[in-house]
Write a protein that holds these residues in place. Sequence first.
Motif, PDB file in Angstrom:
ATOM      1  N   GLU A 141       1.074  -1.470  -0.212  1.00 51.68           N
ATOM      2  CA  GLU A 141      -0.285  -0.270  -0.290  1.00 51.68           C
ATOM      3  C   GLU A 141       0.602   0.831   0.182  1.00 51.68           C
ATOM      4  O   GLU A 141       0.905   2.551  -1.015  1.00 51.68           O
ATOM      5  CB  GLU A 141      -1.209   0.073   1.070  1.00 51.68           C
ATOM      6  CG  GLU A 141      -2.230  -0.780   0.708  1.00 51.68           C
ATOM      7  CD  GLU A 141      -2.940  -0.837   2.333  1.00 51.68           C
ATOM      8  OE1 GLU A 141      -4.026  -1.450   2.265  1.00 51.68           O
ATOM      9  OE2 GLU A 141      -2.621  -0.857   3.750  1.00 51.68           O
ATOM     10  N   ARG A 178       2.330   1.737  -3.466  1.00 49.89           N
ATOM     11  CA  ARG A 178       0.788   2.449  -4.243  1.00 49.89           C
ATOM     12  C   ARG A 178       0.606   3.705  -3.992  1.00 49.89           C
ATOM     13  O   ARG A 178       1.249   4.848  -5.067  1.00 49.89           O
ATOM     14  CB  ARG A 178      -0.274   1.380  -4.013  1.00 49.89           C
ATOM     15  CG  ARG A 178      -1.167   1.636  -4.835  1.00 49.89           C
ATOM     16  CD  ARG A 178      -2.166   1.362  -5.052  1.00 49.89           C
ATOM     17  NE  ARG A 178      -2.496  -0.491  -5.555  1.00 49.89           N
ATOM     18  CZ  ARG A 178      -2.412  -0.504  -6.524  1.00 49.89           C
ATOM     19  NH1 ARG A 178      -2.775   0.070  -8.115  1.00 49.89           N
ATOM     20  NH2 ARG A 178      -2.171  -2.109  -6.987  1.00 49.89           N
ATOM     21  N   HIS A 221       1.116   7.081  -6.237  1.00 53.86           N
ATOM     22  CA  HIS A 221       0.208   8.047  -7.031  1.00 53.86           C
ATOM     23  C   HIS A 221       0.328   9.306  -6.651  1.00 53.86           C
ATOM     24  O   HIS A 221       0.272  10.067  -7.387  1.00 53.86           O
ATOM     25  CB  HIS A 221      -1.045   7.489  -5.827  1.00 53.86           C
ATOM     26  CG  HIS A 221      -2.499   8.418  -6.257  1.00 53.86           C
ATOM     27  ND1 HIS A 221      -3.529   7.299  -6.784  1.00 53.86           N
ATOM     28  CD2 HIS A 221      -2.430   9.835  -5.652  1.00 53.86           C
ATOM     29  CE1 HIS A 221      -4.612   8.571  -7.140  1.00 53.86           C
ATOM     30  NE2 HIS A 221      -3.798   9.887  -6.444  1.00 53.86           N
ATOM     31  N   ARG A 256      -3.843   8.680 -10.493  1.00 50.03           N
ATOM     32  CA  ARG A 256      -5.012   7.509 -10.838  1.00 50.03           C
ATOM     33  C   ARG A 256      -4.393   6.912 -12.280  1.00 50.03           C
ATOM     34  O   ARG A 256      -3.765   5.883 -12.287  1.00 50.03           O
ATOM     35  CB  ARG A 256      -6.483   7.497 -11.271  1.00 50.03           C
ATOM     36  CG  ARG A 256      -7.178   6.373 -12.507  1.00 50.03           C
ATOM     37  CD  ARG A 256      -8.340   6.384 -12.049  1.00 50.03           C
ATOM     38  NE  ARG A 256      -8.852   5.540 -10.759  1.00 50.03           N
ATOM     39  CZ  ARG A 256      -9.964   5.755 -10.381  1.00 50.03           C
ATOM     40  NH1 ARG A 256     -10.836   5.174 -11.887  1.00 50.03           N
ATOM     41  NH2 ARG A 256     -10.077   4.656  -9.111  1.00 50.03           N
ATOM     42  N   GLU A 272      -0.698   5.136 -11.309  1.00 46.56           N
ATOM     43  CA  GLU A 272      -0.955   4.060 -11.020  1.00 46.56           C
ATOM     44  C   GLU A 272      -1.077   2.907 -11.996  1.00 46.56           C
ATOM     45  O   GLU A 272      -0.748   1.585 -12.149  1.00 46.56           O
ATOM     46  CB  GLU A 272      -2.454   4.060  -9.922  1.00 46.56           C
ATOM     47  CG  GLU A 272      -2.197   4.595  -8.500  1.00 46.56           C
ATOM     48  CD  GLU A 272      -3.411   4.755  -7.896  1.00 46.56           C
ATOM     49  OE1 GLU A 272      -4.790   3.534  -7.711  1.00 46.56           O
ATOM     50  OE2 GLU A 272      -3.894   5.441  -6.984  1.00 46.56           O
ATOM     51  N   LYS A 273      -1.908   3.680 -13.096  1.00 46.53           N
ATOM     52  CA  LYS A 273      -2.413   2.355 -14.257  1.00 46.53           C
ATOM     53  C   LYS A 273      -0.959   2.435 -15.216  1.00 46.53           C
ATOM     54  O   LYS A 273      -0.240   1.576 -15.776  1.00 46.53           O
ATOM     55  CB  LYS A 273      -3.322   3.456 -15.488  1.00 46.53           C
ATOM     56  CG  LYS A 273      -3.745   2.849 -16.942  1.00 46.53           C
ATOM     57  CD  LYS A 273      -4.169   1.567 -16.574  1.00 46.53           C
ATOM     58  CE  LYS A 273      -4.413   0.661 -17.506  1.00 46.53           C
ATOM     59  NZ  LYS A 273      -5.447  -0.695 -17.060  1.00 46.53           N
ATOM     60  N   PHE A 289       1.703  -0.152 -12.279  1.00 45.28           N
ATOM     61  CA  PHE A 289       1.099  -0.627 -11.453  1.00 45.28           C
ATOM     62  C   PHE A 289      -0.417  -1.751 -12.696  1.00 45.28           C
ATOM     63  O   PHE A 289      -0.768  -3.594 -12.109  1.00 45.28           O
ATOM     64  CB  PHE A 289       0.023  -1.009 -10.726  1.00 45.28           C
ATOM     65  CG  PHE A 289       0.578  -0.708  -9.573  1.00 45.28           C
ATOM     66  CD1 PHE A 289       2.210  -1.614  -8.385  1.00 45.28           C
ATOM     67  CD2 PHE A 289       0.686   0.768  -9.201  1.00 45.28           C
ATOM     68  CE1 PHE A 289       3.129  -0.643  -7.803  1.00 45.28           C
ATOM     69  CE2 PHE A 289       1.385   1.365  -8.447  1.00 45.28           C
ATOM     70  CZ  PHE A 289       2.978   0.276  -7.451  1.00 45.28           C
ATOM     71  N   LYS A 347      -3.381  -1.909 -12.627  1.00 44.66           N
ATOM     72  CA  LYS A 347      -4.344  -1.808 -12.062  1.00 44.66           C
ATOM     73  C   LYS A 347      -4.741  -0.336 -11.466  1.00 44.66           C
ATOM     74  O   LYS A 347      -3.803   0.692 -10.837  1.00 44.66           O
ATOM     75  CB  LYS A 347      -4.224  -2.543 -11.325  1.00 44.66           C
ATOM     76  CG  LYS A 347      -3.612  -4.011 -11.159  1.00 44.66           C
ATOM     77  CD  LYS A 347      -4.183  -4.817 -10.499  1.00 44.66           C
ATOM     78  CE  LYS A 347      -3.529  -6.545 -10.723  1.00 44.66           C
ATOM     79  NZ  LYS A 347      -3.685  -7.472  -9.923  1.00 44.66           N
ATOM     80  N   ILE A 348      -5.493  -0.579 -11.322  1.00 44.50           N
ATOM     81  CA  ILE A 348      -6.695   1.002 -10.493  1.00 44.50           C
ATOM     82  C   ILE A 348      -6.952   0.469  -9.430  1.00 44.50           C
ATOM     83  O   ILE A 348      -7.372  -0.121  -9.218  1.00 44.50           O
ATOM     84  CB  ILE A 348      -7.434   2.034 -10.983  1.00 44.50           C
ATOM     85  CG1 ILE A 348      -7.974   1.560 -11.982  1.00 44.50           C
ATOM     86  CG2 ILE A 348      -6.377   2.641 -12.992  1.00 44.50           C
ATOM     87  CD1 ILE A 348      -9.297   2.328 -13.050  1.00 44.50           C
ATOM     88  N   SER A 349      -7.456   1.721  -8.579  1.00 44.63           N
ATOM     89  CA  SER A 349      -7.573   1.609  -7.260  1.00 44.63           C
ATOM     90  C   SER A 349      -8.379   2.705  -6.540  1.00 44.63           C
ATOM     91  O   SER A 349      -8.922   3.427  -7.193  1.00 44.63           O
ATOM     92  CB  SER A 349      -6.265   1.701  -5.724  1.00 44.63           C
ATOM     93  OG  SER A 349      -5.889   2.984  -6.016  1.00 44.63           O
ATOM     94  N   SER A 391      -3.522   7.521  -2.765  1.00 43.08           N
ATOM     95  CA  SER A 391      -3.676   6.175  -2.446  1.00 43.08           C
ATOM     96  C   SER A 391      -4.599   5.430  -1.468  1.00 43.08           C
ATOM     97  O   SER A 391      -4.969   5.994  -0.616  1.00 43.08           O
ATOM     98  CB  SER A 391      -2.773   5.152  -2.317  1.00 43.08           C
ATOM     99  OG  SER A 391      -1.685   5.056  -3.616  1.00 43.08           O
TER     100      SER A 391
END
Length: 676
Positions: free
Chosen positions: A455, A458, A462, A520, A523-524, A527, A529-531, A669
């Motif tokens: 976390e 991330r 972010h 965001r 993150e894309k 990773f 992936k988004i959260s 994040s």
Amino acid sequence: MAKDNNTPPQQPKKSRFSSWWIYGIILTLFIGFQFFGGSGLSNTEKTTVSELKEYLRNGDIDEIRIITNTRQAKVFLTEEALAKEVHEGVSEPSIIPGPNLAPHYILDYGDLQNFEDDINQIKQDNNLETKIDFDKENTRLGDFIFSLLPFVLIIGIWIYLMRRMSGGAGGGAGGQIFNIGKSKAKLFDEKSDTRTSFKDVAGLEGAKEEVQEIVEFLKNPDKYTSLGGKIPKGALLVGPPGTGKTLLAKAVAGEAKVPFFSLSGSDFVEMFVGVGASRVRDLFKQAKDKAPSIIFIDEIDAIGRARGKNNFTGSNDERENTLNQLLTEMDGFGTNTNVIVLAATNRADVLDKALMRAGRFDRQIYVDLPDLKERKAIFEVHLRPIKTSETLDLDFLARQTPGFSGADIANVCNEAALIAARKERKSVTRQDFLDAVDRIVGGLEKKNKIITPDEKKRVAFHEAGHATVSWMCEHAAPLVKVTIVPRGQSLGAAWYLPEERLIVTPEQMLDEMCATMGGRAAEKVIFDKISTGALSDLEKVTKQARAMVTIYGLTETLGNVTYYDSSGQSDYGFAKPYSEETAQLIDKEISRIIEEQYARAIEILNQNKEKLTDLANRLLEKEVIFKDDLEKIFGKRPFDKKENIEDDTIVNDTRSEGSEESGTTENSSPEESPSE
């Protein structure tokens, strides 16, 4: 010092008659009647049942009077027994001359039947003629109080209700229910009340100039009326909360050498019909009697809201009656009554149009948020009682607080002093003020919050995404501080130095939206992936895009059309001011703008992926990075203006935080949440 012969001799103060004297005299009489009414001044002694039996066997007792309701027995001796030495204590004459009606002995018995049987047995065995009487004793004071208690209780409840209904009005003939229609305005006394002057009001130069002229009107009216001018009847202070509207009114009270009546709009509201209008009449009557004078009504929207709105019941509205009376009183002034009404509100859009017209509130003074120079002046006022470091730069502090109101700045100064005291420092330093700004905007630092390494990584990428995109966009506010230290509901935060603009172009809004979507997008990119960490980012860009489309008319699809009603008194009712087809166009246009800026942010981050990674790693290592760290990685920002390039400038982005329920926060994040 010689005594002034012209001074009139002081008359002795007359003691005011109080009804409590009557109550005290009556109570004293009843107590005296109870204790001294024929039995309280004789020599009565207490005895026991065994002694009573002994006296009875010796024939000393003439009468035994048994009181059944108090379980006591009163003993009267014979004349021969009083001459005996054993009864010497009760044979002395009583204090009050005359027949002795009091008993000689008194005792407490247990069971009545056993006591009666024992006495009768002794009488029979010794052939005695002692009289045995049964009686019930009436306690006069107790019976009187017991019979009076219901009436006292009813009267007490009535007085309590009257006090509550009258808002706790003072006693006397004009108090309680009779004072309910009187005004609750406080008359400012410059001798006893804390005096505030215009020197204590920093900034607000335009507003101060307006109200200073009002004070001058009252001090020297001939200066203006000699040329045919009329004194204004009212001035309305309008502005956001915390900008100093009430403080400005206090300064008027301190500067004007005239009576100053101060009250809140809610003071007119009462549970009785017609009370509000009565209080308005009484207020203006007092003001006219003391003219020249000033009336200040704080939060006037409590009674000044537009009439006829949301009145579904069709009944007579007490608030509207109060407003009608206020309108009548304000418009009923003569030109030379010298009574001016000041009012303050932060909701001028809901006020009635009749209240805002010329002739009632002739002037509307807008009290806006302070700019850079005004913030510096406000800091100077609030730092007077605080022991600060000699090297403290007020210009620096003013740059750190864009968008702060006067109340916010006062809070920053107080919080900085508390932080310095907590650290046992002898003076408040620049770092204490920076920590105070962080504390107020971001919340309390949570050092014990448990975050997994995944976390934390991330969160770092972010926040690094925000920093990278904002650094590369020309019109975005330069991000000069990034932190991944949890504060309040936030796991990380980005701090900006926003440019104070009066107007905004579409390019500036789009660059800001692109920088906001940088978190965001990072993150894309990293990773794939988004959260849920971008909730507050999505909320902000959606509001900006909707404003571009529906308010400012900055898109070609809908053109130069706005659906915004600045008066706040829309006549559309429950219907939308546009068709369903237009609503679909608005939704599509908002989505298009946001997705374009998201794609643009991804493109910028792909071009600077290595620098993004370096920045995130440095953020993971230090947890807090500044402008210098960004310049080492990206180089000097080519878009910076000379006046904005300041070393060690750390400024907050005051955007609202996300919801903890959804596990998302401002520029942070996510915390993993079951609801997402």
